[in-house]
Design a protein around this motif. Structure first.
Motif, short mmCIF file in Angstrom:
data_model
loop_
_atom_site.label_atom_id
_atom_site.label_comp_id
_atom_site.label_asym_id
_atom_site.label_seq_id
_atom_site.Cartn_x
_atom_site.Cartn_y
_atom_site.Cartn_z
N HIS A 39 -32.69 -1.94 -11.78
CA HIS A 39 -31.53 -2.48 -11.08
C HIS A 39 -30.97 -1.46 -10.09
CE1 HIS A 39 -31.52 -5.67 -14.14
NE2 HIS A 39 -31.74 -4.70 -14.99
N SER A 40 -31.08 -0.17 -10.41
CA SER A 40 -30.49 0.86 -9.55
C SER A 40 -31.23 1.01 -8.23
CB SER A 40 -30.46 2.20 -10.30
OG SER A 40 -31.77 2.63 -10.62
N THR A 41 -32.53 0.73 -8.21
CA THR A 41 -33.30 0.85 -6.98
C THR A 41 -33.61 -0.51 -6.36
OG1 THR A 41 -35.45 0.79 -8.10
CG2 THR A 41 -34.39 2.94 -7.86
N GLY A 42 -33.52 -1.58 -7.17
CA GLY A 42 -33.83 -2.92 -6.67
C GLY A 42 -35.31 -3.16 -6.49
N ARG A 43 -36.15 -2.37 -7.16
CA ARG A 43 -37.60 -2.52 -7.02
C ARG A 43 -38.28 -2.39 -8.38
NH1 ARG A 43 -36.95 1.79 -3.83
NH2 ARG A 43 -38.67 2.89 -4.86
N HIS A 44 -39.55 -2.79 -8.40
CA HIS A 44 -40.38 -2.57 -9.58
C HIS A 44 -41.03 -1.19 -9.48
CE1 HIS A 44 -40.02 -6.95 -9.97
NE2 HIS A 44 -40.30 -6.76 -11.25
N HIS A 45 -41.17 -0.54 -10.63
CA HIS A 45 -41.78 0.78 -10.67
C HIS A 45 -42.88 0.80 -11.74
CE1 HIS A 45 -38.73 2.71 -8.08
NE2 HIS A 45 -37.93 1.79 -8.62
N ALA A 46 -43.95 1.50 -11.44
CA ALA A 46 -45.11 1.53 -12.33
C ALA A 46 -44.87 2.47 -13.50
CB ALA A 46 -46.35 1.96 -11.55
N HIS A 47 -45.41 2.10 -14.64
CA HIS A 47 -45.44 2.98 -15.81
C HIS A 47 -46.82 2.89 -16.44
CE1 HIS A 47 -45.21 -0.43 -18.65
NE2 HIS A 47 -44.34 -0.95 -17.80
N GLU A 48 -47.25 3.96 -17.07
CA GLU A 48 -48.58 4.02 -17.66
C GLU A 48 -48.58 3.84 -19.16
OE1 GLU A 48 -51.19 6.66 -14.60
OE2 GLU A 48 -49.94 7.81 -15.99
N SER A 49 -47.40 3.71 -19.76
CA SER A 49 -47.30 3.50 -21.21
C SER A 49 -45.93 2.93 -21.51
CB SER A 49 -47.49 4.82 -21.97
OG SER A 49 -46.41 5.70 -21.71
N LEU A 50 -45.76 2.40 -22.72
CA LEU A 50 -44.45 1.90 -23.12
C LEU A 50 -43.46 3.04 -23.28
CD1 LEU A 50 -45.47 -0.84 -25.73
CD2 LEU A 50 -44.91 -1.11 -23.30
N PHE A 51 -43.94 4.23 -23.60
CA PHE A 51 -43.07 5.40 -23.70
C PHE A 51 -42.47 5.72 -22.34
CE2 PHE A 51 -42.08 9.92 -24.33
CZ PHE A 51 -41.49 9.89 -25.57
N GLU A 52 -43.28 5.62 -21.28
CA GLU A 52 -42.77 5.82 -19.93
C GLU A 52 -41.82 4.69 -19.54
OE1 GLU A 52 -45.75 6.40 -17.00
OE2 GLU A 52 -46.66 8.12 -18.00
N ARG A 53 -42.10 3.49 -19.98
CA ARG A 53 -41.24 2.35 -19.66
C ARG A 53 -39.82 2.58 -20.20
NH1 ARG A 53 -41.98 -3.19 -18.48
NH2 ARG A 53 -40.31 -4.50 -19.26
N LYS A 54 -39.73 3.18 -21.37
CA LYS A 54 -38.42 3.49 -21.92
C LYS A 54 -37.65 4.45 -21.02
CE LYS A 54 -39.48 2.75 -26.82
NZ LYS A 54 -39.52 3.37 -28.17
N LEU A 55 -38.34 5.43 -20.48
CA LEU A 55 -37.67 6.37 -19.59
C LEU A 55 -37.13 5.68 -18.36
CD1 LEU A 55 -36.83 9.27 -19.02
CD2 LEU A 55 -39.01 9.59 -17.85
N LEU A 56 -37.88 4.71 -17.81
CA LEU A 56 -37.39 3.96 -16.65
C LEU A 56 -36.09 3.25 -16.99
CD1 LEU A 56 -40.70 2.47 -15.20
CD2 LEU A 56 -39.30 4.31 -14.23
N CYS A 57 -35.98 2.74 -18.21
CA CYS A 57 -34.73 2.07 -18.63
C CYS A 57 -33.58 3.08 -18.65
CB CYS A 57 -34.92 1.44 -20.01
SG CYS A 57 -33.47 0.58 -20.65
N VAL A 58 -33.84 4.28 -19.17
CA VAL A 58 -32.80 5.31 -19.23
C VAL A 58 -32.39 5.74 -17.82
CG1 VAL A 58 -32.28 7.65 -19.99
CG2 VAL A 58 -33.55 6.12 -21.49
N LEU A 59 -33.37 5.94 -16.94
CA LEU A 59 -33.05 6.33 -15.57
C LEU A 59 -32.30 5.23 -14.83
CD1 LEU A 59 -36.38 8.09 -14.50
CD2 LEU A 59 -34.29 9.13 -15.39
N ASP A 60 -32.62 3.99 -15.14
CA ASP A 60 -31.92 2.86 -14.54
C ASP A 60 -30.46 2.87 -14.97
OD1 ASP A 60 -31.45 0.55 -13.16
OD2 ASP A 60 -32.69 -0.75 -14.41
N PHE A 61 -30.20 3.11 -16.24
CA PHE A 61 -28.82 3.17 -16.74
C PHE A 61 -28.07 4.34 -16.11
CE2 PHE A 61 -25.67 4.54 -20.00
CZ PHE A 61 -24.90 3.39 -20.03
N ALA A 62 -28.80 5.41 -15.81
CA ALA A 62 -28.18 6.58 -15.19
C ALA A 62 -27.91 6.37 -13.71
CB ALA A 62 -29.07 7.81 -15.38
N GLY A 63 -28.39 5.25 -13.15
CA GLY A 63 -28.14 4.96 -11.75
C GLY A 63 -29.02 5.73 -10.79
N ALA A 64 -30.26 5.98 -11.18
CA ALA A 64 -31.17 6.72 -10.30
C ALA A 64 -31.29 6.01 -8.96
CB ALA A 64 -32.54 6.84 -10.97
N ALA A 65 -31.05 6.76 -7.88
CA ALA A 65 -31.11 6.16 -6.54
C ALA A 65 -32.54 5.96 -6.07
CB ALA A 65 -30.36 7.04 -5.55
#
Length: 293
Positions: free
Chosen positions: A108-134
């Motif tokens: 939501h913070s970038t308005g785009r889809h981002h690639a992840h190579e594992s579900l562990f990485e997918r969790k980090l994208l959720c955390v970064l999204d909550f943090a408002g990563a630009a």
């Protein structure tokens, strides 16, 4: 015929209890509106790499990709702007025999889809999204460096721009850390230090903080056509901190209000304690009205 799952059978055979979440009731409050992404992840301390040769910043290189064009630049002069707009240097794929689950996750913070190579990485994208990563770039570049014996290559998992700070992040579950990754992370840490970037090696996620963030994220895009959000905010301004269920039941259409309240938590307009499970009796407060538990 009954079937016993292998993980259960192994646990019983070795007389080991199954892993369960054990809440720590004496933890200090971690209010979601002020929480940083580093409060939700578990990091591994990366040791410094001593004795770097003189001029290493011009001999070590970063290779990144724009479309189908690969570019290589010395670490010392590589453009941060080019890296933040780069495409992944690796193409994600998935097949039935692959143990990891690659894919795309919308942020939501970038308005785009981002690639992840594992579900562990997918969790980090959720955390970064909550943090408002630009900005977030998956597999942003490949670092080519020399360990004194041979040339080595390493591709970090993410490059993120958070609160104006560029951060390079590797992710790996703690039980899967190895010397090769730690060596690469140490070299990458020196690169980040020389460029003024942040660096992190994420090996886990704090519970129940991550679970709460993942839960409220499911309602981040809910539409508030009836104006429940403003009603909830007015209620909290008048009454002060209230329990989650009490807030919802104070609003007509409380089932919809539950979804909107979770969206307000995601947007940091209201705050909950991430060090406690998100339940009906969870205390909900405005960011400037949080209280000690």
């Amino acid at each position: 015929m009954s079937t016993t799952f292998p993980v259960v059978r192994d646990a019983l055979r070795h007389d080991q209890p199954l892993p369960r979440y054990q809440p720590e009731h004496n933890r200090p409050a971690l209010w979601s509106a002020q929480a940083r992404w580093t409060d939700v992840v578990i990091q591994h301390t990366v040791p410094e790499r001593p004795g770097l040769p003189q001029g290493w910043g011009y001999r070590w290189t970063l290779t990144y990709r724009h479309g189908s064009l690969d570019r290589t630049a010395p670490v010392a002069v590589a453009s941060t702007a080019d890296l933040l707009t780069a495409d992944p240097v690796r193409v994600n794929s998935w097949h039935p025999k692959k143990t990891s689950r690659a894919g795309l996750r919308y942020m939501h913070s970038t308005g785009r889809h981002h690639a992840h190579e594992s579900l562990f990485e997918r969790k980090l994208l959720c955390v970064l999204d909550f943090a408002g990563a630009a900005e977030v770039v998956s597999q942003p570049f490949t670092l080519t460096w020399h360990d004194g014996t041979r040339e080595r290559h390493h591709t970090p998992d993410f490059l993120a721009l958070i609160d104006g700070q560029v951060i390079v992040i590797n992710t790996r579950p703690a039980e899967r850390l190895n010397n090769r990754l730690l060596d690469d992370a140490a070299a990458l840490g020196e690169v980040c230090l020389s460029r003024g970037w942040g660096h992190a090696l994420v090996v886990g996620y704090e519970l129940p903080a991550y679970t709460a963030i993942e839960t409220v994220e499911t309602h981040a895009r809910d539409h508030d056509r009836l104006g429940y959000g403003e009603t909830i905010l007015d209620l909290l301004r008048v009454r002060g901190p209230m329990e989650f269920a009490a807030v919802c039941h104070s609003v007509d259409g409380h089932l919809v209000a539950r979804a909107i309240l979770q969206r307000l938590i995601w947007e940091r307009q209201v705050s909950v304690d991430l060090n406690r499970n998100l339940e009906d009796w969870t205390l909900v407060a405005l960011p400037n009205a949080e209280v000690a538990r």
